[in-house]
Design an enzyme around this catalytic site. Structure first.
Site, PDB file in Angstrom:
ATOM      1  N   GLU A 145      10.137  -7.527   1.008  1.00  0.00           N
ATOM      2  CA  GLU A 145       9.222  -7.849  -0.103  1.00  0.00           C
ATOM      3  C   GLU A 145       7.765  -7.969   0.372  1.00  0.00           C
ATOM      4  O   GLU A 145       7.009  -8.780  -0.151  1.00  0.00           O
ATOM      5  CB  GLU A 145       9.659  -9.136  -0.817  1.00  0.00           C
ATOM      6  CG  GLU A 145      10.591  -8.906  -1.985  1.00  0.00           C
ATOM      7  CD  GLU A 145       9.965  -8.008  -3.045  1.00  0.00           C
ATOM      8  OE1 GLU A 145      10.408  -6.833  -3.087  1.00  0.00           O
ATOM      9  OE2 GLU A 145       9.090  -8.431  -3.795  1.00  0.00           O
ATOM     10  N   GLY A 146       7.408  -7.189   1.360  1.00  0.00           N
ATOM     11  CA  GLY A 146       6.043  -7.223   1.896  1.00  0.00           C
ATOM     12  C   GLY A 146       5.999  -8.089   3.137  1.00  0.00           C
ATOM     13  O   GLY A 146       6.299  -9.282   3.084  1.00  0.00           O
TER      14      GLY A 146
ATOM     15  N   TYR B  24      17.767  -2.321  -5.322  1.00  0.00           N
ATOM     16  CA  TYR B  24      16.376  -1.943  -5.546  1.00  0.00           C
ATOM     17  C   TYR B  24      16.010  -0.919  -4.478  1.00  0.00           C
ATOM     18  O   TYR B  24      15.897  -1.260  -3.297  1.00  0.00           O
ATOM     19  CB  TYR B  24      15.538  -3.208  -5.419  1.00  0.00           C
ATOM     20  CG  TYR B  24      14.048  -3.078  -5.564  1.00  0.00           C
ATOM     21  CD1 TYR B  24      13.449  -3.108  -6.824  1.00  0.00           C
ATOM     22  CD2 TYR B  24      13.221  -2.993  -4.448  1.00  0.00           C
ATOM     23  CE1 TYR B  24      12.070  -3.034  -6.958  1.00  0.00           C
ATOM     24  CE2 TYR B  24      11.838  -2.915  -4.574  1.00  0.00           C
ATOM     25  CZ  TYR B  24      11.279  -2.937  -5.836  1.00  0.00           C
ATOM     26  OH  TYR B  24       9.921  -2.875  -5.968  1.00  0.00           O
TER      27      TYR B  24
ATOM     28  N   GLU C 297      11.729   3.913   2.209  1.00  0.00           N
ATOM     29  CA  GLU C 297      12.250   5.173   2.763  1.00  0.00           C
ATOM     30  C   GLU C 297      11.996   5.194   4.266  1.00  0.00           C
ATOM     31  O   GLU C 297      11.177   4.405   4.755  1.00  0.00           O
ATOM     32  CB  GLU C 297      11.529   6.360   2.108  1.00  0.00           C
ATOM     33  CG  GLU C 297      11.756   6.403   0.617  1.00  0.00           C
ATOM     34  CD  GLU C 297      11.176   7.649  -0.036  1.00  0.00           C
ATOM     35  OE1 GLU C 297      10.565   8.472   0.689  1.00  0.00           O
ATOM     36  OE2 GLU C 297      11.347   7.773  -1.242  1.00  0.00           O
TER      37      GLU C 297
HETATM   38  C1  LIG Z   1      17.678  -6.369   5.834  1.00  0.00           C
HETATM   39  C2  LIG Z   1      16.681  -5.611   5.016  1.00  0.00           C
HETATM   40  C3  LIG Z   1      16.834  -5.545   3.640  1.00  0.00           C
HETATM   41  C4  LIG Z   1      15.934  -4.797   2.876  1.00  0.00           C
HETATM   42  N1  LIG Z   1      16.133  -4.662   1.514  1.00  0.00           N
HETATM   43  C5  LIG Z   1      15.374  -3.780   0.820  1.00  0.00           C
HETATM   44  C6  LIG Z   1      15.695  -3.461  -0.542  1.00  0.00           C
HETATM   45  O1  LIG Z   1      16.635  -4.000  -1.132  1.00  0.00           O
HETATM   46  N2  LIG Z   1      14.943  -2.537  -1.175  1.00  0.00           N
HETATM   47  C7  LIG Z   1      13.885  -1.907  -0.566  1.00  0.00           C
HETATM   48  O2  LIG Z   1      13.260  -1.066  -1.199  1.00  0.00           O
HETATM   49  N3  LIG Z   1      13.551  -2.191   0.729  1.00  0.00           N
HETATM   50  C8  LIG Z   1      14.274  -3.105   1.426  1.00  0.00           C
HETATM   51  N4  LIG Z   1      13.971  -3.384   2.738  1.00  0.00           N
HETATM   52  C9  LIG Z   1      12.820  -2.739   3.367  1.00  0.00           C
HETATM   53  C10 LIG Z   1      11.645  -3.684   3.603  1.00  0.00           C
HETATM   54  O3  LIG Z   1      11.040  -4.023   2.399  1.00  0.00           O
HETATM   55  C11 LIG Z   1      10.706  -2.988   4.596  1.00  0.00           C
HETATM   56  O4  LIG Z   1      11.345  -3.024   5.849  1.00  0.00           O
HETATM   57  C12 LIG Z   1       9.343  -3.654   4.665  1.00  0.00           C
HETATM   58  O5  LIG Z   1       8.632  -3.424   3.482  1.00  0.00           O
HETATM   59  C13 LIG Z   1       8.504  -3.134   5.857  1.00  0.00           C
HETATM   60  O6  LIG Z   1       8.495  -1.755   5.931  1.00  0.00           O
HETATM   61  P1  LIG Z   1       8.867  -1.027   7.307  1.00  0.00           P
HETATM   62  O7  LIG Z   1      10.130  -1.620   7.781  1.00  0.00           O
HETATM   63  O8  LIG Z   1       8.820   0.422   7.093  1.00  0.00           O
HETATM   64  O9  LIG Z   1       7.757  -1.474   8.328  1.00  0.00           O
HETATM   65  P2  LIG Z   1       6.302  -0.845   8.508  1.00  0.00           P
HETATM   66  O10 LIG Z   1       5.627  -0.733   7.199  1.00  0.00           O
HETATM   67  O11 LIG Z   1       6.384   0.372   9.355  1.00  0.00           O
HETATM   68  O12 LIG Z   1       5.616  -2.003   9.350  1.00  0.00           O
HETATM   69  C14 LIG Z   1       5.873  -2.247  10.735  1.00  0.00           C
HETATM   70  C15 LIG Z   1       4.924  -3.354  11.209  1.00  0.00           C
HETATM   71  O13 LIG Z   1       3.573  -2.909  11.027  1.00  0.00           O
HETATM   72  C16 LIG Z   1       2.843  -3.793  10.190  1.00  0.00           C
HETATM   73  N5  LIG Z   1       1.968  -3.001   9.319  1.00  0.00           N
HETATM   74  C17 LIG Z   1       2.351  -2.074   8.402  1.00  0.00           C
HETATM   75  N6  LIG Z   1       1.276  -1.544   7.794  1.00  0.00           N
HETATM   76  C18 LIG Z   1       0.188  -2.124   8.350  1.00  0.00           C
HETATM   77  C19 LIG Z   1      -1.212  -1.996   8.141  1.00  0.00           C
HETATM   78  N7  LIG Z   1      -1.716  -1.176   7.222  1.00  0.00           N
HETATM   79  N8  LIG Z   1      -2.042  -2.754   8.884  1.00  0.00           N
HETATM   80  C20 LIG Z   1      -1.558  -3.607   9.809  1.00  0.00           C
HETATM   81  N9  LIG Z   1      -0.244  -3.778  10.049  1.00  0.00           N
HETATM   82  C21 LIG Z   1       0.630  -3.049   9.327  1.00  0.00           C
HETATM   83  C22 LIG Z   1       3.899  -4.542   9.411  1.00  0.00           C
HETATM   84  O14 LIG Z   1       3.438  -5.819   8.995  1.00  0.00           O
HETATM   85  C23 LIG Z   1       5.029  -4.641  10.425  1.00  0.00           C
HETATM   86  O15 LIG Z   1       4.824  -5.731  11.264  1.00  0.00           O
HETATM   87  C24 LIG Z   1      14.841  -4.151   3.514  1.00  0.00           C
HETATM   88  C25 LIG Z   1      14.672  -4.253   4.902  1.00  0.00           C
HETATM   89  C26 LIG Z   1      15.591  -4.950   5.649  1.00  0.00           C
HETATM   90  C27 LIG Z   1      15.414  -4.999   7.136  1.00  0.00           C
END
Ligand SMILES: Cc1cc2nc3c(=O)[nH]c(=O)nc-3n(C[C@H](O)[C@H](O)[C@H](O)COP(=O)(O)OP(=O)(O)OC[C@H]3O[C@@H](n4cnc5c(N)ncnc54)[C@H](O)[C@@H]3O)c2cc1C
Length: 559
Positions: A368-369, A124, A128
């Site tokens: 997943e959020g 999935y 990015e």
């Molecule tokens: C092992 C692993 C497997 C994964 N598998 C998939 C996959 O199969 N497919 C896929 O598409 N993605 C995948 N992901 C990505 C995952 O869904 C994202 O890492 C996740 O959604 C968070 O995004 P980010 O890492 O960019 O963190 P960010 O969005 O940058 O967030 C960083 C921190 O800031 C907080 N934050 C963010 N926005 C706000 C806001 N507006 N207000 C207050 N706090 C906020 C967050 O809660 C978090 O604590 C995977 C990630 C990992 C590590």
């Protein structure tokens, strides 16, 4: 929906397979080598072998058509075995979800058919480098390729990050910006211009392959646009959130119980200060019992939500999915962390597994959020209900609990009602003082809402269990008496949390002035909430007795 007997058999085959092929030593070795056991993943997905995929593909495409409840049980079982493997297997379902909800009949037949018949693995691809929680910041593009005035295909350019199964999938659902907005495409492994990086070196779920993807002028035919209409991507992603969040909630539950299922027997054998740790109340009531209660409160909410999704007449239940995920994954993390402490120095070593589980389950509050995004989702949705009902939404929910308390005085529904009434009052104070302009308050409301709703849910499950009315597939880890004791403890905690923390934060934000404090304390029913704590410790004793299969104090007296 899968027949209960068939599901039971499938879960048993899964357990038997894990016992034979995935003993702790194997899991520890794979974790240390940071290796995804691809042959095991393929075996689990092969229709002629374990065929877990079949459970979840609709019947018309060659699967068994499992519903949300079936998926919750399979996900819990998988996560209890290993969360990395669970992630690998279920990345296929995540990857095929945009197809299940949004594809044309031909696309469904092709891709879901291939998952069922060939056991192909999906990934999935949404996240990015610059677009995580905020998918609106998506940069990957899909430009139309035109011939004789019609669209014959798309050229995809961009990068995806942290994609589960990124290095091993046969096909990928990829979210990219078309001229009409974000849209899902299916991209097959090996097409020109499409590459993936080496697997990430991760904190946990090291048995799962996670890799970055790169697209350089990757051409796909027009029929790879899921649903055939541009701009539907975010709607398609939203449509399955209720369902996919229940899956990840079940991961939190399975991993949390996997840790406790190690800590509980350990504590019966570890002798310190003349007796087993399991006999020491300061140990059980801090490190074990609260986590059992939180996991079972989350389970009650998961089961209710899954049943409602399967009933099929309430939409996608995204907010309920968010509450289930938030509560179960936070509880799973806390349970795993406490299990390390429960095993002392042994817990800190690789050999005893709980530290691995603790590293693994950490991902469930991120992917997943994240938990913070869940808090925001929950709060924003329920805030609208509060406004629409002129502040009555949670008072109405509280009144339902008061009615339940009349017929079932032992399931904590009275304390759940106190939590829900207090929640309505905190929200109203926040509305009057316009306090949700503070993002911190908005997110804390999300947490209190989740606790108060779970309290109601656990009381209802305990009442159903007392009447032997729980569905055949429901978990029966505990009997009705123990579940009722858990419901009472959890409802007391929820009421205390909502009222005390609500009071603190609303006051902290200037929502009440000194002279209004006594009346605010009264509307929160703080004295009643304090009185409701009576009996807390004996209920915790009762839960510990149930957990360790001991006679309760009453039974000992009678004997
Ligand atoms: C092992 C692993 C497997 C994964 N598998 C998939 C996959 O199969 N497919 C896929 O598409 N993605 C995948 N992901 C990505 C995952 O869904 C994202 O890492 C996740 O959604 C968070 O995004 P980010 O890492 O960019 O963190 P960010 O969005 O940058 O967030 C960083 C921190 O800031 C907080 N934050 C963010 N926005 C706000 C806001 N507006 N207000 C207050 N706090 C906020 C967050 O809660 C978090 O604590 C995977 C990630 C990992 C590590």
């Amino acid at each position: 929906m899968i027949a209960p007997k068939t599901l039971k058999l499938s879960l048993k085959s899964l357990r038997d397979f894990a016992k034979k092929k995935l003993p702790d030593e194997t899991l520890i070795e794979l974790d240390e080598r940071d290796e995804c056991p691809i042959e095991i993943v393929r075996h689990m997905c092969d229709p002629d072998k374990l065929g877990i995929q079949l459970l979840l593909v609709p019947e018309e495409y060659g699967g068994m058509g499992g519903g949300a409840f079936d998926i919750y049980l399979v996900c819990e079982e998988m996560a209890h075995i290993d969360l990395g493997l669970a992630t690998s297997v279920f990345a296929t379902f995540l990857g095929s979800d945009p197809i299940t909800v949004g594809a044309t009949p031909e696309q469904k037949k092709l891709w879901l058919g291939r998952i069922a018949e060939e056991g192909i693995l999906f990934a999935y691809g949404a996240t990015e480098p610059e677009a995580g929680s905020d998918l609106g910041a998506l940069r990957t593009t899909a430009d139309r390729v035109m011939q004789d005035g019609r669209i014959v295909g798309y050229k995809i350019n961009g990068n995806k990050q942290w994609i589960s199964n990124g290095g091993i999938a046969d096909a990928y659902s990829v979210l990219a910006n078309t001229p009409a907005g974000p849209s899902w495409f299916v991209v097959e492994r090996g097409v020109k211009g499409f590459t993936h990086d080496e697997p990430e070196d991760k904190h946990g779920i090291r048995l799962s392959n996670t890799a970055a993807l790169a697209f350089n002028d990757v051409f796909v035919d027009a029929d790879r646009l899921i649903g055939g209409v541009e701009g539907q991507g975010l709607t398609q992603a939203q449509a399955v959130f209720g369902y996919t969040r229940v899956m990840v909630a079940a991961f939190g539950l399975g991993a949390g119980w996997s840790a406790l299922d190690r800590a509980v027997p350990y504590s019966t054998k570890r002798i310190q200060a003349g007796g087993p740790l399991s006999e020491k109340q300061g140990y059980t009531h801090k490190l074990i019992v609260p986590h059992v209660i939180h996991l079972e409160a989350a389970r009650a909410y998961i089961e209710e939500t899954a049943e409602r999704i399967d009933a099929g007449n309430e939409g996608s239940l995204n907010t309920e999915g968010a509450i289930a995920k938030y509560m179960a994954t936070e509880a799973g993390n806390a349970a795993a962390e406490a299990s390390i402490q429960a095993l002392g120095g042994y817990g800190y070593t690789h050999e005893y597994m709980v530290e691995k589980i603790s590293r693994d389950v950490r991902i469930t509050v991120i992917y997943e959020g994240t938990s913070e995004i869940m808090e925001m989702t929950i709060s924003r949705d329920r805030w609208q209900l509060h406004l629409k009902t002129r502040g009555q939404y949670y008072h109405d929910e509280a009144r339902k609990c008061e009615t339940l308390h009349k017929s079932h005085p032992n399931v904590g529904a009275d304390a759940a009602a106190l939590a829900l009434h207090a929640l309505a009052e905190v929200m109203e104070k926040a509305r009057i003082g316009r306090l949700t302009r503070h993002q911190h308050i908005l997110l804390r409301l999300g947490e209190w809402i989740a606790y108060a709703e779970c309290a109601g849910s656990l009381s209802r499950r305990a009442a159903l269990m007392a009447e032997s009315k729980l569905s055949e597939k429901s978990s029966r880890r505990f009997d009705a008496t123990a579940l009722a004791a858990m419901a009472r403890v959890f409802a007391r905690e929820a009421a205390f949390k909502v009222a005390e923390e609500g009071f603190r934060i609303v006051t902290g934000a200037g929502g009440v002035v000194e002279s209004e404090m006594p009346s605010f304390e009264a509307t929160l029913a703080l004295p009643a909430i304090h009185r409701a704590q009576a009996g807390l410790i004996s209920d915790m004793d009762e839960i510990a007795d149930a957990l360790y299969n001991r006679k309760t104090k009453e039974e000992q007296k009678a004997a």
